[in-house]
Each structure stands twice: as C-alpha cells, then as structure tokens.
Scaffold this active site. Structure first.
Site, mmCIF file in Angstrom:
data_model
loop_
_atom_site.group_PDB
_atom_site.id
_atom_site.type_symbol
_atom_site.label_atom_id
_atom_site.label_comp_id
_atom_site.label_asym_id
_atom_site.label_seq_id
_atom_site.Cartn_x
_atom_site.Cartn_y
_atom_site.Cartn_z
ATOM 1 N N LYS A 62 0.838 -1.209 0.000
ATOM 2 C CA LYS A 62 0.000 0.000 0.000
ATOM 3 C C LYS A 62 0.868 1.252 0.000
ATOM 4 O O LYS A 62 0.607 2.213 -0.739
ATOM 5 C CB LYS A 62 -0.941 -0.014 1.217
ATOM 6 C CG LYS A 62 -2.056 -1.053 1.096
ATOM 7 C CD LYS A 62 -2.803 -1.294 2.395
ATOM 8 C CE LYS A 62 -3.781 -2.470 2.246
ATOM 9 N NZ LYS A 62 -4.425 -2.852 3.510
ATOM 10 N N GLN A 106 -4.415 -1.528 9.970
ATOM 11 C CA GLN A 106 -4.318 -2.848 9.342
ATOM 12 C C GLN A 106 -4.851 -3.935 10.292
ATOM 13 O O GLN A 106 -4.429 -4.022 11.443
ATOM 14 C CB GLN A 106 -2.855 -3.129 8.954
ATOM 15 C CG GLN A 106 -2.638 -4.429 8.205
ATOM 16 C CD GLN A 106 -3.267 -4.424 6.808
ATOM 17 O OE1 GLN A 106 -3.225 -3.435 6.085
ATOM 18 N NE2 GLN A 106 -3.856 -5.544 6.437
ATOM 19 N N ASP A 129 -10.785 2.787 4.506
ATOM 20 C CA ASP A 129 -11.070 1.348 4.386
ATOM 21 C C ASP A 129 -12.575 1.101 4.326
ATOM 22 O O ASP A 129 -13.009 -0.002 3.977
ATOM 23 C CB ASP A 129 -10.496 0.585 5.599
ATOM 24 C CG ASP A 129 -9.227 -0.177 5.248
ATOM 25 O OD1 ASP A 129 -8.984 -0.421 4.046
ATOM 26 O OD2 ASP A 129 -8.486 -0.529 6.182
#
Ligand code: NAP
Length: 299
Positions: A62, A106, A129
């Site tokens: 990412k 994460q 997200d």
C-alpha cells in the site's frame, strides 16, 4: 498473457494488474493536477501493530502504491504489546492531523485490542477502508461514502470488463465484514454493477453446490484454497476469486505459492470469465484504497 481472451474456451481473464494500472494512472494525473494548482498531495497513513508477515506485506504494498501515484504516505508501526489506550491515542492523533487525508488500521489487531472500539474511534471522513459502521450504513443506503477496498475493487473490475450483472444470480461465498457482506450489499444495489439477485453463503450453508450451480456470478471469499471446483459451477459463469492463501510448494524458490479459493484449472475450463490469483482482486483492492484516499483529499 493475462490480458488476452482465451479463444479456445472463449474465456476471459479479468486482469487486475492491467485494470489497476489504468486506475492508478488516472489517479496520478489527478494528483499532478492538484499539485499544479497549488494544493498539497493526498496523504494516506497506515497503522500497523505487531509483525504479522502477511500484514507487513500488505502494508508495504500500500505504501509503495501511494508513492507510485504521487501521494504522501506514513507508516506508524508499533509492537504487538501496545495497549488499547495507546492505539486509541494514535487514532485520535490521526483524526486531528490536518495533513492526513485518510488512514487505515491494518487488521487483524492483536487479540488483546478491541477491534470494534478502534474502528468506532476512526473519523468516518478519514475511514478510507470503509469499515466504520457509519460508512457501512451509507453503503447499504447507496449514499456517497468510502466503499470497502476489496468489494470496491471487484465492482470496478466487473465494470472495466463490462460484465453484465442486471438480473443475474450472484452467489457470494463468505460473509466477513470486509469482503462477503459488503460484496453482497453492492451486488444487489439498484445500479451498475449491481441489480443481481444475491445469495450469501457461509460455513453453515448446507446446499452450497446446489446454489453455486445456479450462479451466474460467483464471488469466492472463504479463505479455503481451491475450494470451488469445476463441478460446482455452471457453464459460462463469471468467477471472482478473492482468496489468497500461502500454501507450501517445494518447487518454488520461496517454498510456497499463493492459492485462491477457486481451483483454476477445472473452473477456467467452464466459466466465461475469471480473476487469476495472484493478479486479480489483490491489485484492485490497493487501487480502490488509493481512489478512496484521493476522494478523502478532495473533501
Ligand atoms: P474470513 O473473515 O475468514 O471469512 C471467511 C468467510 O467464509 C466466513 O463468512 C465463513 O463462514 C465462510 N466460510 C468458511 N468456510 C466455508 C465453507 N466451507 N463454505 C462456505 N463458507 C465458508 O475471511 P475474509 O477476510 O473474508 O477473507 C477471505 C479470503 O479472501 C482469504 O483468503 C483472504 O486472504 C482473502 N482476501 C483477499 C483480499 C484481496 O485483496 N485479494 C482482501 C481480503 C481478503 P462463517 O461466517 O460461518 O464463519
């Protein structure tokens, strides 16, 4: 090789690498235009707790993707024994930092950290997200929001290849908050891609093969390598393979290979289109996260 239509079986590879490159070059152009007009570059931050190998790889990819499109990126990497209060403190700082447009925490988090409490603390305007309940609700109501990156990536891939979805029966295997559940919501929305009749299957589903044999589109997101086999699908089905599992393979230098949830060989002989693993859904997930960050930066 991945971008060609397989003439022999009239089967199309849904190429996530090529499609994500198209999206990333569009994002880069937009970033260049923003910078030329005197605005600052979009900035994505990633919070990584502990040293889970897969998480390190995903976060690394990412950050690299951010650099490729001209974003700023920051990685906040903390040891696994961090306290819940410390994680919430980092989240509060990121919420307050005007230089950060969007950030991700994460997952999975270590077991002593309450994942829900952390997700709820994220400012929904920076939740690129798309996991915050407010954004999940907005998605369900078809209001503007950040769509979760993996389902969003699949939607963009179906759109890129002009896969017909209206009136089709879509069977999603898996109901996780990050893949299966949002995928089902997106596929039934009154839009394109969408307007499917959706069935969501999970580990308690009894007649899975009966259901998959009726499916025009299958999204396999269960995390069981090569679970969906050729005898489970009907001719001409469209197959989206979300699974990524490392399995031991002595013939590889690394000692392992990545397997999807679909048995490619038997399924590709019958389907009309399929995402490969690797090179299908994975790169689209990252491109979608970048799209969300650009959207957050534009306000
Ligand atoms: P997850 O949280 O473990 O969820 C798996 C889902 O599959 C659960 O809903 C489970 O049912 C269901 N399931 C398990 N065994 C089943 C069976 N035999 N029949 C039917 N359903 C079954 O996994 P996830 O996070 O959604 O991820 C799924 C896979 O996608 C993993 O391989 C993951 O690595 C991969 N993934 C890839 C990307 C990407 O970018 N390519 C992104 C995210 C995830 P229950 O709810 O009943 O337990």
């Amino acid at each position: 090789m991945l971008s060609i239509t397989n003439m022999l079986f009239n089967m199309q590879i849904l190429d996530g690498i090529a499609t994500s490159n198209v999206i990333k070059s569009r994002i880069k152009q937009e970033v260049d235009a923003l910078v030329q007009s005197g605005k600052r570059r979009p900035h994505l931050a990633a919070v990584l707790i502990g040293d889970n190998g897969a998480s390190l790889t995903y976060v690394g990819a990412k950050v690299k993707a951010c650099e490729a499109v001209g974003f700023e990126s920051s990685l906040i990497h903390k040891p696994a024994d961090i306290t819940q209060e410390e994680v919430l403190g980092i989240v509060a700082q990121l919420n307050a930092d005007d230089r950060i447009d969007g950030y991700i925490v994460q997952l999975p988090l270590p077991s002593h950290i309450n994942e829900t409490a952390v997700l709820l603390a994220i400012d929904p305007r920076k939740d690129v997200d798309g996991f915050h309940p407010e954004n999940v609700g907005r998605m369900a109501l078809n209001l503007p929001t950040f769509l979760p990156a993996t389902p969003y990536g699949i939607i963009q891939l179906l759109e890129h290849y002009k896969i017909e979805t209206s009136g089709k029966h879509c069977v999603v295997i898996g109901r996780s908050n990050i893949v299966g559940l949002p995928m089902g919501i997106l596929m039934q929305r009154n839009t394109y891609p969408g307007n499917c009749t959706v069935t969501i299957a999970h580990s308690k589903t009894r007649n899975l093969k009966e259901l998959t044999l009726q499916a025009d589109i299958i999204v396999a997101a269960l995390g069981r390598p090569e679970f969906v086999t050729g005898d489970m699908i009907k001719d001409g089905a469209v197959i989206v393979d979300v699974g990524i599992t490392r399995i031991v393979d002595e013939t590889k230098k690394s000692g392992f290979r990545l397997a999807g949830d679909v048995h490619f060989e038997s399924v590709s002989a019958k389907c009309s289109a399929i995402t490969p693993v690797p090179g299908g859904v994975g790169p689209m997930t990252i491109a979608s996260l970048l799209m969300n960050t650009l959207q957050a930066a534009k306000g």
